[in-house]
Scaffold this active site. Structure first.
Site, PDB file in Angstrom:
ATOM      1  N   TYR A 112      -9.448   5.319   7.691  1.00 25.02           N
ATOM      2  CA  TYR A 112      -9.639   5.655   9.100  1.00 25.02           C
ATOM      3  C   TYR A 112     -10.683   6.767   9.158  1.00 25.02           C
ATOM      4  CZ  TYR A 112      -5.262   3.161  10.132  1.00 25.02           C
ATOM      5  OH  TYR A 112      -4.286   2.204  10.254  1.00 25.02           O
ATOM      6  N   HIS A 119       0.837  -1.191   0.000  1.00 29.70           N
ATOM      7  CA  HIS A 119       0.000   0.000   0.000  1.00 29.70           C
ATOM      8  C   HIS A 119       0.871   1.240   0.000  1.00 29.70           C
ATOM      9  CE1 HIS A 119      -4.174  -1.586   1.445  1.00 29.70           C
ATOM     10  NE2 HIS A 119      -3.646  -2.354   0.520  1.00 29.70           N
ATOM     11  N   PRO A 138      -4.388   0.266  18.692  1.00 26.72           N
ATOM     12  CA  PRO A 138      -4.132  -0.170  17.314  1.00 26.72           C
ATOM     13  C   PRO A 138      -4.315   0.906  16.254  1.00 26.72           C
ATOM     14  CG  PRO A 138      -6.262  -0.968  18.063  1.00 26.72           C
ATOM     15  CD  PRO A 138      -5.615  -0.328  19.251  1.00 26.72           C
TER      16      PRO A 138
END
Length: 394
Positions: free
Chosen positions: A201, A72, A293
Site C-alpha cells: 500500500y 500472507h 477497498p
C-alpha cells in the site's frame, strides 16, 4: 415452491450462507437475477480474513483455496520512498490473511452447491419480496415466462447495494449513512508476476497505489484517480508509467509490465444502512454496507454477516430461539462500524485529496511515521487487517 430460507442473490455471501445452512439441514433456495456466467465474470476482492477462511472450512469449500491460495503473514506500507512491513502473524499471535480471488471463492461455492443438489435459480426476472412483517413471507419472480411464488420462513437479502432487498424496506424504517470520497480506484488485472510477495500500500504525492495479486502469475494493481477519469483514456503504457512513479524506486525497478486483461474504475464510498433487519428480511453484505477497498473489508464484512445469520438460523431451527432474531442487526453493526472506521482511516491516511493543504499532507506523513515506528501502532493495523473477532449473538 416452498423453502425455509429464501436467499436473494447468488454472489459469494448468498452462496456461502446457502452452503452453511445446507450442512445443518436447513432447506434454502437461492434466487439470482443474473446468469451464473455473469456472476463469475465480476472481478472483486482477493484478500480473505482469517475468520472468512475458517468459515469456508466450516462450509466444506476450502480444498482448492488451501491448494492454490497464497497465505500472507504480512504486507507493506510505502511512503516517503521507504517501505515498512506489517508482520501480521507476529503482531496478532499467529493470524494471517489468504490471497484468493472472490471469483474463485464464488466458483468453489457454485460447484459445492451443485454437487449438494441444492436449488439455485439464475436469470430470475422481477424478483420481489412480500409480506415481510408477517410470519409467512414470500418471494415472487419471473422465470421462463411464468411468475413463480417462493414461500419461506425467512428471507436473506444478499443482492448487493443496488438490489431489491434494501429497497423493499419502507423509508421510515431504515436510516442510511454515507460518505463519498472525491476519487476512485483504477484497477488493472494482468498475467504478470507480482512485483512483491506481499501486498504494498503506497502513499505518494501523486496519489495512492496498491500492488496486489491473484496468484503467483497474475497481478492486480490499482491507482487513485479523479472521479471524472475514463478507462478509455488510460492505455496500458500510461498506467504502468504512472504506477512506477508512485512506487518506491526499488519496487518500480522490479515491476514487470504486460497487457491488461481487465481494467475498470471503481468510485470509493462508505455506506451503512440501519437496521439490517425488517420483519423476516435480513440484509447481508453490500445490501447493508459498503466500505472503501483500502482495508480489504468488503467481502470479509459480508462473511461476518453470513456467520451471524447462519448461527442465528441454526438457533432458530434447532433450538427454537426466535428471541435472538432481534439481535441480528446490532450484532452485525457492532463489527461493521469498526471495519468502517478502519477502512476510513486507511483511506484518509494513504490517499491525496484535491483540497489538501501542505499542513494535512505533513500530518499524513507524521501519522504514517508514528504508527509504523510504534509496536502498538503496528499491532492496531495488524489486528484490524486480519479481522476483528466475530461478535457473538448472546
Amino acid at each position: 415452491m416452498n423453502t425455509q430460507v429464501a436467499i436473494i442473490g447468488a454472489g459469494p455471501s448468498g452462496l456461502l450462507l446457502g452452503q452453511l445452512l445446507h450442512h445443518q439441514g436447513i432447506d434454502n433456495v437461492i434466487v439470482e437475477r443474473q446468469s451464473g456466467e455473469y456472476v463469475l465474470s465480476r472481478i472483486r476482492a482477493g484478500v480473505l480474513e482469517q475468520g472468512m477462511v475458517d468459515l469456508l472450512h466450516e462450509a466444506g469449500v476450502h480444498q482448492r483455496m488451501e491448494k492454490e491460495g497464497l497465505p500472507h503473514d504480512g504486507f507493506e506500507l510505502a511512503f516517503d520512498n521507504r517501505r515498512v512491513r506489517v508482520a501480521l502473524d507476529e503482531l496478532t499471535g499467529g493470524s494471517r490473511v489468504m490471497v484468493y480471488g472472490q471469483t474463485e471463492v464464488t466458483r468453489d461455492l457454485m460447484t459445492a452447491r451443485e454437487a449438494a443438489g441444492a436449488t439455485t435459480i439464475y436469470a430470475a426476472g422481477n424478483v420481489q419480496p412480500h409480506a415481510l412483517e408477517s410470519d409467512r413471507p414470500y418471494i415472487t419472480f419471473e422465470k421462463d415466462g411464468e411468475t413463480v411464488r417462493l414461500n419461506c420462513d425467512y428471507i436473506a437479502g444478499c443482492d448487493g447495494y443496488h438490489g431489491v432487498s434494501r429497497q423493499s424496506i419502507p423509508n421510515d424504517r431504515i436510516k442510511e449513512f454515507e460518505k463519498v470520497y472525491p476519487f476512485g480506484w483504477l484497477g488493472v488485472l494482468s498475467d504478470t508476476p507480482p512485483v512483491s510477495d506481499e501486498l504494498i500500500y503506497a502513499r505518494h504525492e501523486r496519489g495512492f497505489s496498491l500492488c496486489s495479486m491473484r496468484s503467483a502469475t497474475r497481478s492486480r494493481y490499482y491507482l487513485q484517480v479523479a472521479l471524472d477519469e475514463k478507462v478509455e483514456d488510460w492505455s496500458d503504457e500510461r498506467f504502468w508509467e504512472e504506477l512506477k512513479r508512485r512506487l518506491p524506486e526499488d519496487v518500480a525497478h522490479k515491476l514487470v509490465t504486460g497487457p491488461s486483461i481487465e481494467k475498470s474504475i471503481a468510485p470509493l464510498r462508505s455506506f451503512v444502512a440501519e437496521p439490517m433487519q425488517y420483519g423476516r428480511l435480513f440484509l447481508v453484505g453490500d445490501a447493508a454496507h459498503i466500505v472503501p477497498p483500502t482495508g480489504a473489508k468488503g467481502l470479509n464484512l459480508a462473511a461476518s454477516d453470513v456467520n451471524t445469520l447462519y448461527r442465528l438460523m441454526v438457533k432458530v431451527y434447532q433450538e427454537g430461539r426466535t428471541d435472538l432474531i432481534e439481535r441480528y442487526s446490532p450484532t452485525c453493526l457492532k463489527r461493521i462500524w469498526k471495519a468502517e472506521r478502519f477502512s476510513w482511516w486507511m483511506t484518509s491516511m494513504l490517499h491525496t485529496f484535491s483540497e489538501q493543504e501542505d499542513f494535512n499532507s505533513r500530518l499524513q506523513l507524521a501519522e504514517l511515521d508514528y504508527v509504523t515506528s510504534s509496536k502498538a501502532g503496528l499491532a492496531t493495523i495488524a489486528e484490524n487487517y486480519v479481522g476483528l473477532p466475530y461478535e457473538p449473538l448472546e
